[in-house]
Design a protein around this motif. Sequence first.
Motif, mmCIF file in Angstrom:
data_model
loop_
_atom_site.group_PDB
_atom_site.id
_atom_site.type_symbol
_atom_site.label_atom_id
_atom_site.label_comp_id
_atom_site.label_asym_id
_atom_site.label_seq_id
_atom_site.Cartn_x
_atom_site.Cartn_y
_atom_site.Cartn_z
ATOM 1 N N ALA A 1 0.804 -1.278 -0.116
ATOM 2 C CA ALA A 1 0.076 -0.048 0.117
ATOM 3 C C ALA A 1 0.913 1.308 0.060
ATOM 4 C CB ALA A 1 -1.137 -0.139 1.284
ATOM 5 N N LEU A 2 2.029 1.120 0.127
ATOM 6 C CA LEU A 2 2.839 2.371 0.545
ATOM 7 C C LEU A 2 2.799 3.164 -0.478
ATOM 8 C CD1 LEU A 2 4.594 2.740 2.900
ATOM 9 C CD2 LEU A 2 6.822 1.911 1.743
ATOM 10 N N PRO A 3 3.052 2.896 -1.994
ATOM 11 C CA PRO A 3 3.152 3.821 -2.921
ATOM 12 C C PRO A 3 2.104 4.747 -3.092
ATOM 13 C CG PRO A 3 3.490 1.855 -3.810
ATOM 14 C CD PRO A 3 3.475 1.583 -2.377
ATOM 15 N N TYR A 4 0.797 4.030 -2.813
ATOM 16 C CA TYR A 4 -0.540 4.662 -3.065
ATOM 17 C C TYR A 4 -0.838 5.667 -1.742
ATOM 18 C CZ TYR A 4 -1.286 0.689 -5.868
ATOM 19 O OH TYR A 4 -1.203 -0.331 -6.694
ATOM 20 N N VAL A 5 -0.270 5.147 -0.585
ATOM 21 C CA VAL A 5 -0.359 6.140 0.693
ATOM 22 C C VAL A 5 0.656 7.272 0.290
ATOM 23 C CG1 VAL A 5 0.114 6.217 3.086
ATOM 24 C CG2 VAL A 5 -0.992 4.328 2.115
ATOM 25 N N GLU B 1 -15.649 1.245 -4.132
ATOM 26 C CA GLU B 1 -15.167 -0.239 -3.917
ATOM 27 C C GLU B 1 -14.538 -0.107 -2.609
ATOM 28 O OE1 GLU B 1 -15.677 -2.778 -5.689
ATOM 29 O OE2 GLU B 1 -14.164 -4.309 -5.217
ATOM 30 N N GLY B 2 -13.600 0.766 -2.235
ATOM 31 C CA GLY B 2 -12.840 0.991 -1.059
ATOM 32 C C GLY B 2 -13.955 1.063 0.206
ATOM 33 N N GLN B 3 -15.018 1.704 -0.067
ATOM 34 C CA GLN B 3 -15.922 2.202 0.963
ATOM 35 C C GLN B 3 -16.867 0.833 1.343
ATOM 36 O OE1 GLN B 3 -17.788 5.336 -1.174
ATOM 37 N NE2 GLN B 3 -15.683 6.135 -1.229
ATOM 38 N N ALA C 1 -18.526 5.489 5.795
ATOM 39 C CA ALA C 1 -18.987 6.996 5.520
ATOM 40 C C ALA C 1 -17.723 7.782 6.137
ATOM 41 C CB ALA C 1 -20.056 7.523 6.763
ATOM 42 N N LEU C 2 -16.843 7.390 7.054
ATOM 43 C CA LEU C 2 -15.705 7.830 7.244
ATOM 44 C C LEU C 2 -14.621 7.857 6.406
ATOM 45 C CD1 LEU C 2 -15.416 7.151 11.316
ATOM 46 C CD2 LEU C 2 -16.081 9.060 10.001
ATOM 47 N N PHE C 3 -14.775 6.672 5.605
ATOM 48 C CA PHE C 3 -13.585 6.458 4.531
ATOM 49 C C PHE C 3 -13.790 7.651 3.446
ATOM 50 C CE2 PHE C 3 -11.091 3.917 1.490
ATOM 51 C CZ PHE C 3 -9.870 3.874 2.277
ATOM 52 N N ALA C 4 -15.307 7.634 3.099
ATOM 53 C CA ALA C 4 -15.569 8.640 1.929
ATOM 54 C C ALA C 4 -15.494 10.011 2.446
ATOM 55 C CB ALA C 4 -17.138 8.291 1.444
ATOM 56 N N GLY C 5 -15.808 10.113 3.765
ATOM 57 C CA GLY C 5 -15.854 11.665 4.418
ATOM 58 C C GLY C 5 -14.332 12.227 4.120
ATOM 59 N N LEU C 6 -13.591 11.128 4.496
ATOM 60 C CA LEU C 6 -11.913 11.684 4.299
ATOM 61 C C LEU C 6 -11.933 12.201 2.947
ATOM 62 C CD1 LEU C 6 -8.984 11.694 5.457
ATOM 63 C CD2 LEU C 6 -8.998 9.346 4.552
ATOM 64 N N ALA C 7 -12.116 11.430 1.955
ATOM 65 C CA ALA C 7 -11.743 11.876 0.603
ATOM 66 C C ALA C 7 -12.792 13.224 0.385
ATOM 67 C CB ALA C 7 -12.520 10.861 -0.414
ATOM 68 N N VAL D 1 -7.850 18.198 -2.874
ATOM 69 C CA VAL D 1 -7.397 17.014 -3.560
ATOM 70 C C VAL D 1 -8.616 16.569 -4.124
ATOM 71 C CG1 VAL D 1 -6.514 14.985 -3.582
ATOM 72 C CG2 VAL D 1 -5.756 16.622 -2.063
ATOM 73 N N GLN D 2 -8.978 16.672 -5.446
ATOM 74 C CA GLN D 2 -10.072 15.949 -6.125
ATOM 75 C C GLN D 2 -10.400 14.699 -5.805
ATOM 76 O OE1 GLN D 2 -12.014 17.881 -8.374
ATOM 77 N NE2 GLN D 2 -10.911 19.409 -7.792
ATOM 78 N N VAL D 3 -11.807 14.368 -5.430
ATOM 79 C CA VAL D 3 -12.449 13.376 -5.007
ATOM 80 C C VAL D 3 -12.075 12.172 -5.975
ATOM 81 C CG1 VAL D 3 -14.635 12.170 -4.744
ATOM 82 C CG2 VAL D 3 -14.031 13.955 -3.252
ATOM 83 N N VAL D 4 -12.175 12.485 -7.307
ATOM 84 C CA VAL D 4 -11.757 11.680 -8.322
ATOM 85 C C VAL D 4 -10.409 10.927 -8.050
ATOM 86 C CG1 VAL D 4 -11.359 11.122 -10.637
ATOM 87 C CG2 VAL D 4 -12.960 12.834 -10.046
ATOM 88 N N ILE D 5 -9.349 11.631 -7.663
ATOM 89 C CA ILE D 5 -8.047 11.309 -7.541
ATOM 90 C C ILE D 5 -7.980 10.577 -6.184
ATOM 91 C CG2 ILE D 5 -5.432 11.926 -7.421
ATOM 92 C CD1 ILE D 5 -6.883 12.364 -9.900
ATOM 93 N N SER D 6 -8.321 11.146 -5.010
ATOM 94 C CA SER D 6 -8.234 10.454 -3.866
ATOM 95 C C SER D 6 -8.882 9.137 -3.754
ATOM 96 C CB SER D 6 -8.532 11.441 -2.803
ATOM 97 O OG SER D 6 -9.729 11.861 -2.736
ATOM 98 N N THR D 7 -9.994 9.067 -4.103
ATOM 99 C CA THR D 7 -10.624 7.808 -4.009
ATOM 100 C C THR D 7 -10.113 6.712 -4.923
ATOM 101 O OG1 THR D 7 -12.271 8.625 -5.794
ATOM 102 C CG2 THR D 7 -13.149 8.764 -3.429
ATOM 103 N N ILE D 8 -9.491 6.913 -6.046
ATOM 104 C CA ILE D 8 -8.757 6.081 -6.652
ATOM 105 C C ILE D 8 -7.634 5.398 -5.746
ATOM 106 C CG2 ILE D 8 -6.987 5.648 -8.329
ATOM 107 C CD1 ILE D 8 -8.359 7.559 -10.228
ATOM 108 N N LEU D 9 -6.941 6.458 -5.026
ATOM 109 C CA LEU D 9 -5.766 6.008 -4.357
ATOM 110 C C LEU D 9 -6.305 5.271 -2.828
ATOM 111 C CD1 LEU D 9 -3.662 9.092 -4.716
ATOM 112 C CD2 LEU D 9 -3.149 6.820 -5.729
ATOM 113 N N LEU D 10 -7.324 5.700 -2.564
ATOM 114 C CA LEU D 10 -8.034 5.090 -1.365
ATOM 115 C C LEU D 10 -8.458 3.668 -1.483
ATOM 116 C CD1 LEU D 10 -9.741 8.186 0.302
ATOM 117 C CD2 LEU D 10 -7.965 6.881 1.352
#
Lengths: 289, 336, 482, 317
Positions: A258-262, B75-77, B113-119, B128-137
Amino acid sequence: MIEALVGLLRFAAPVAFAATGETVGQRAGVINIGLEGMMLGAAYFAMLGSLTTGSPAVGLLCGVGVALTLGAVQAYFTLRLAVDQIVVGTALNLFALGLTSTLYRARFGGSGQLISVPRLPQFGPGLDAALVALPVLVVAAAWGLFRTKWGLALRGVGEYPAAVEAAGYGVARLRFQATVVGSALAGLGGGYLALGVTGSFAENMTAGRGFVAIAMVTFGRWRPAWVLAACLLVGWVDSLQYELQARGLGIPAQILIALPYVLALVVLVAVGKGTAAPAALAVPYRRER
Amino acid sequence: MKRALVTVAGLLLALVLTLAVFGVDVRQGLSLIAEGAFGDKFGVARTLVRATPLVLCGLGMAIAWRAGMYNIGGEGQYVLGGLAGAWVAKALVGPAPGLANPAVLIAAALGGALFAGLAGWLQVRRGVQVVISTILLNFTALQALSWAVRGPLQEPKGQLPLTERLPDTVMFQRFDPQTDLHAGVFVAVAAVVLTALLLWATKAGYLLRLVGQNPRVARANRVDVGRAQIGAMLVSGGLCGLAGGVDYLGLIGQVGDGFSQNWGFLAIPVALLGGLDPLGVLASGLYFGALMAGGEGLARFNQLGPTLVYVIQAVAVLGLVALNARSRPKPVVDDD
Amino acid sequence: MASLSVRSVSKRYGPVRALTDVSLEIRPGRVHAIVGENGAGKSTLVGVLAGFVTPDSGTVELDGRALPLGQPVAIREAGVDMVHQHFMLVPAFTVEENLALVRLGGLGGRLDAPELAREAVETAARLGWSIDPKAPTGGLPVGSQQRVEILKALAGDKRVVIFDEPSAVLAPDEVEDLLKVLRRLADEGKAVVLIAHKLSEVLAVADEVTVLRHGRVALSTERAQTDAEALATAMVGDSPGQRHAPPASGATTLPDRADRPSLTVSGLCAKGDRGNTALDGLDFTVRAGEVLGVGGVDGNGQVELAEVLAGVRPFTGRADWTPGRPRVGYIPQDRQSDGLALSMSVFDNALIAGLDDPSLTRGPFLRLGALRAWAQGLVDRFQVKTPNLAQPVGGLSGGNQQKVVVARTLATRPDLLVAVNPTRGLDLKASAFVHDQIAAAAEAGAAVVLVSTDMDELAALAHRTVYLSRGRFVDRLVGADA
Amino acid sequence: TGGGGGSTTTSSPAAQPADAGFKVALLTPGPVSDAGWSAMAYRGLQAIEKELGAEVNNQQATDAQIRDAMRSYAQKGYRLVIGHGFEYNGPGVEVAKDFPNTVFVSSSGAGSSANAGAIRFGLEEGFYLAGMAAALTSKTGRLAMIGGPDVPSIRSTFKAFKAGAEAAKPGIQVSDSFTGKNDDIAAARQATLAALGQGADVVIHQANAAAQGVFDAAKEKGALAFGANLDQNDNPSGVVLASAVIVAEPAFVALARSVKDGSYKGGVQLMAMKDGAIDFVWNPALASRVPPGVAARIDQAKADIKAGKLAVPMDQF
Ligand SMILES: Nc1ncnc2c1ncn2[C@@H]1O[C@H](COP(=O)(O)OP(=O)(O)OP(=O)(O)O)[C@@H](O)[C@H]1O
Ligand SMILES: Nc1ncnc2c1ncn2[C@@H]1O[C@H](COP(=O)(O)OP(=O)(O)OP(=O)(O)O)[C@@H](O)[C@H]1O
Ligand SMILES: [Mg+2]
Ligand SMILES: [Mg+2]
């Protein structure tokens, strides 16, 4: 040392190619969520091309051709029909995943053999033609965006398309050109994954690289050189985590993976609010009649 | 009415075309899909069970996208919902089994909710655009899941990368022991009603839509735009997380690496096909659910991989957005 | 010889006949003004001339050669260009880059923005404008942005230059300067087309005037042969009751009644969007029933002041309403970007004002039936022309859009009303309507802060007027002859 | 079927619950095109078709799909449903209660009933021998293991590999890395390069479809590799010294036969070297790279394992 650097460059190259193209695209206001699908489609057909013709160069061209075809579909929907870019990209990803997996299974599924096809010929410390082309393309992208008339119009389209339209240049045409550049480079990235890095194919082998490439564009603040640097940094962290795993430090592999994504996330948070993002990014342009 | 007919015809056409292009006998293909989706009680159950997470996540996407937040982190949520649910279950199943079921649902919704709330927070406060952060999350959540089921949440014997199976008493009631159909479908139906109410009959829902259409108007009327956006992300993630909790409680009672079957990603086309409207999402969720269920039937008794279903879905979405190209609501992106 | 001949041009939008059989001649060396009420078809007509709107029938000839209708680029190359009502500038670009954009002459080759922009920068100097070519355009005051826009339109050898409501965003001294520039362009032999709502401007500069009404030419005449009265009559038609008396000029001063609720502001400071100091220590008081005019050249803190008072911009210093807390109503300056969600319905756009009304909501819920009745009431009372409440507000004409904003703002019966250029771009009838509503609100006990670049508007409505310059109050408008 | 490889696996949807023919289904966790774990099972299924004339069918099914797929097959009159992985064991035992006429067998797993059970392939034995061979071949005294997902079946084989290496050369260093994915060839390649960069010169993998990345990295660094699951000795990289192989065909056929003739009893059945289900196959083309005496030592160990004299560690899961 040099070989290690080249190795890192190779590992990061698929993402870097795609991210460079995506930078050009986003500068024109086009966000290509379908990048992952384009890379995957390109990877499959590049492999197939190299396998059937024995020429990795032809294979790479096949990959680029397929990505361009998907780019044309994307352009039709986003430009002609003004459908939301993120919608179309999502569908393209599904499409490419389904298509390549189905075709791959039909053709190679029963063999039980790993795929191994001719790779791009290497020279010197592990370089190959595409790898040499990468920095050239990055410079070309930067030059094209910031030093040419085309680049000015293209950036204008990403910021305020109506102004460029009023200046007499078709928004759709410019965005189409950006889509072409973006998908050609996505194709190069996917093709390079198959023929430059691995010489092989597996279902879903892009494994999220297209999404990472999109994130790298933001990371690199929409400037080709910085985007390349971001790709190299994240690629380096990604290969570093394998070094750490091999050292057996006892850190769970999942945390290292997960490191690179984080890292990318943390950097984005740290860089914070910026006005660098093209103002019309992902906004469909409908010409008023 | 006419649009509904055109839509149905279009969806059917997408199906037929894809089958034909891939050389499948169209009649046989269709009948396999129909049988897999509705042929018998197994088919119906399969369709409803697949539709449940699609509808829940699809509602989540609809809420976020309505507010102009391009959440692609369903997916992450979903995964985080499952994880949070499993975590609470681990704590509660022993001491308070009676509470476990609702507690898992609440925890799952909160986790998502918290995970999406973070984004959402990242976009509103850090740009940081939600599109980008949710990809990484998404990537991060999948690794977190992978780690948790080998670490703190692993089953007590410590052998499998899975959580301990929930006792049947904690799980949702099943209607028929032979099918997977479980009471969680009611959660999805309730969510449709509640989100429809939220969007169309509450102040919060109205503000959320307004913020999505033109955040500047909202701002000029002293609406805290950031709060509405984060709120939309919280609800959105809560619904996706809830989907994870419902599947956890309804289907296998275990969480492992493959916990999410791409529900969070597929929810985006579901939401779009449903016109970002709760009732539309219900309909498109059922369509996709049937397609998934039917696709499994197709994959099982025809030579095609289950992957062909993805192609059908993609063609259906593209076909439908092409049809809707003119009437689709267009979110305005905040430009500062 | 006629420079530009418009022959029987018609254009329909669905059931709306935007233009019906319009013919006119536009001659070199002359300023040709086009006036008409909101929705009369002015923008559509000049859109046709510049190629942005394709007419259903009719032709346009430039020196006897047919213009390629619907092709803005070809038309521009033929020598017809337009200054858009909504600026066509890329905010993120420098002035130079924006100027270069229209002078690229094709997309091939290297970009040399300073070189491409040089001619325009020289033109600017010739017109006596000082513009920093390296400044980011989005950061310039509106007046300067418009100059950039004009410089763009003058690129190359233009035969016809069209201005669509150029004065709407300008302060009086800027308007004056603009009119001089129009005159000068005409004197250089160009044909100049001007759309404006203010008849005083039209009469000051035009050589010929065409009045459009309901998409038809109602009057086309030499300036010398007409006056404001005749033009106004042609615009609204003869039907009695349609004419509006100009608003009572110079509102009477209010006796200073200390017992009335008031807004007292002291040491007010605020930052602008770019972190600049926009307001620099303001002190003033407005009482219930009073209209405080705020004038000054655009970009000197007026919008920021309005936003602070409306509660949407952070500030330092004090702004106290005594007693209690005021209900604030805000009419923002740009209805399309800040006032309305164009793709949402009239109902949804009105709704924002009903949220705090306990009779229209129940806890967190909306009482949809009651709200609909309430919104219909607003539409009726303010005479908003809309087919129904579900109509997307973007489909209304500019005047009716503004009515929606005014209606919902006044519907809350605000204690403090903040309005910024509330009649910008509205025709006489609609302007008078809005003025009446604001005056009525003050009469009913609201304290009104009216920010306007229109001296007539301030004179008509304000009990007293203060002027802003660089975020501070000054005695009177520098350079204005109001 | 997911295999799609030809006309071999088609079946008609016209389902007769009655015994119209002997029908066998296979559920795999990955695509049967993975050239590894799932591909190996698919071969076993094809053998069942060929040798018993069975009508066969397969589907990729994971997590929430598993029970439903099992029930569907049972409903359609399938007599044997093989779930290829430990994760199919629990669901199989559970579903078996409702379908007494169908047998549910998982690859690995501990649960069983009259009509449900498991086949435990003792691939650890092959990995143990590979570990010995690797240790004896290595010049640097460092070995590497590259895994895809971090799952118990893979961990167990890695433990056996390490044990074999220790037994042959005490104190030898063995590293392990996981990419977390079965499909990311580039990641497998990079993980291998990283391990080889730290001095390892022999590598074994459990990367399924991504294994080509391991072999290519080994080739690039002049290292040697071992194949896994299937015989990968003829991989074009030319670095595969030997393969630790599961021979699923006889095990699957025997299982299917016992189901067909009604003699299946349930329980967990270990299928190992002595049963011919596991093998360790040298690559003759690389015989010259094997130090003298090594082959003989491995042969001896192999015989010991078959004779039960040498117990290879195997995790229970
Ligand atoms: N794109 C369009 N689609 C449909 N109707 C339109 C469109 N543009 C203009 N109209 C309608 O055509 C008529 C003329 O509009 P136009 O914009 O030319 O008026 P205008 O004279 O410029 O008014 P204003 O003073 O408000 O700018 C109006 O009724 C308007 O609603
Ligand atoms: N009936 C209609 N259907 C669709 N679009 C319309 C219609 N009427 C007007 N428009 C569009 O709405 C916009 C606003 O119309 P209009 O020209 O009346 O406003 P305006 O008064 O010129 O704007 P401003 O407030 O800047 O003065 C224009 O872009 C016009 O094309
Ligand atoms: Mg107009
Ligand atoms: Mg107007």
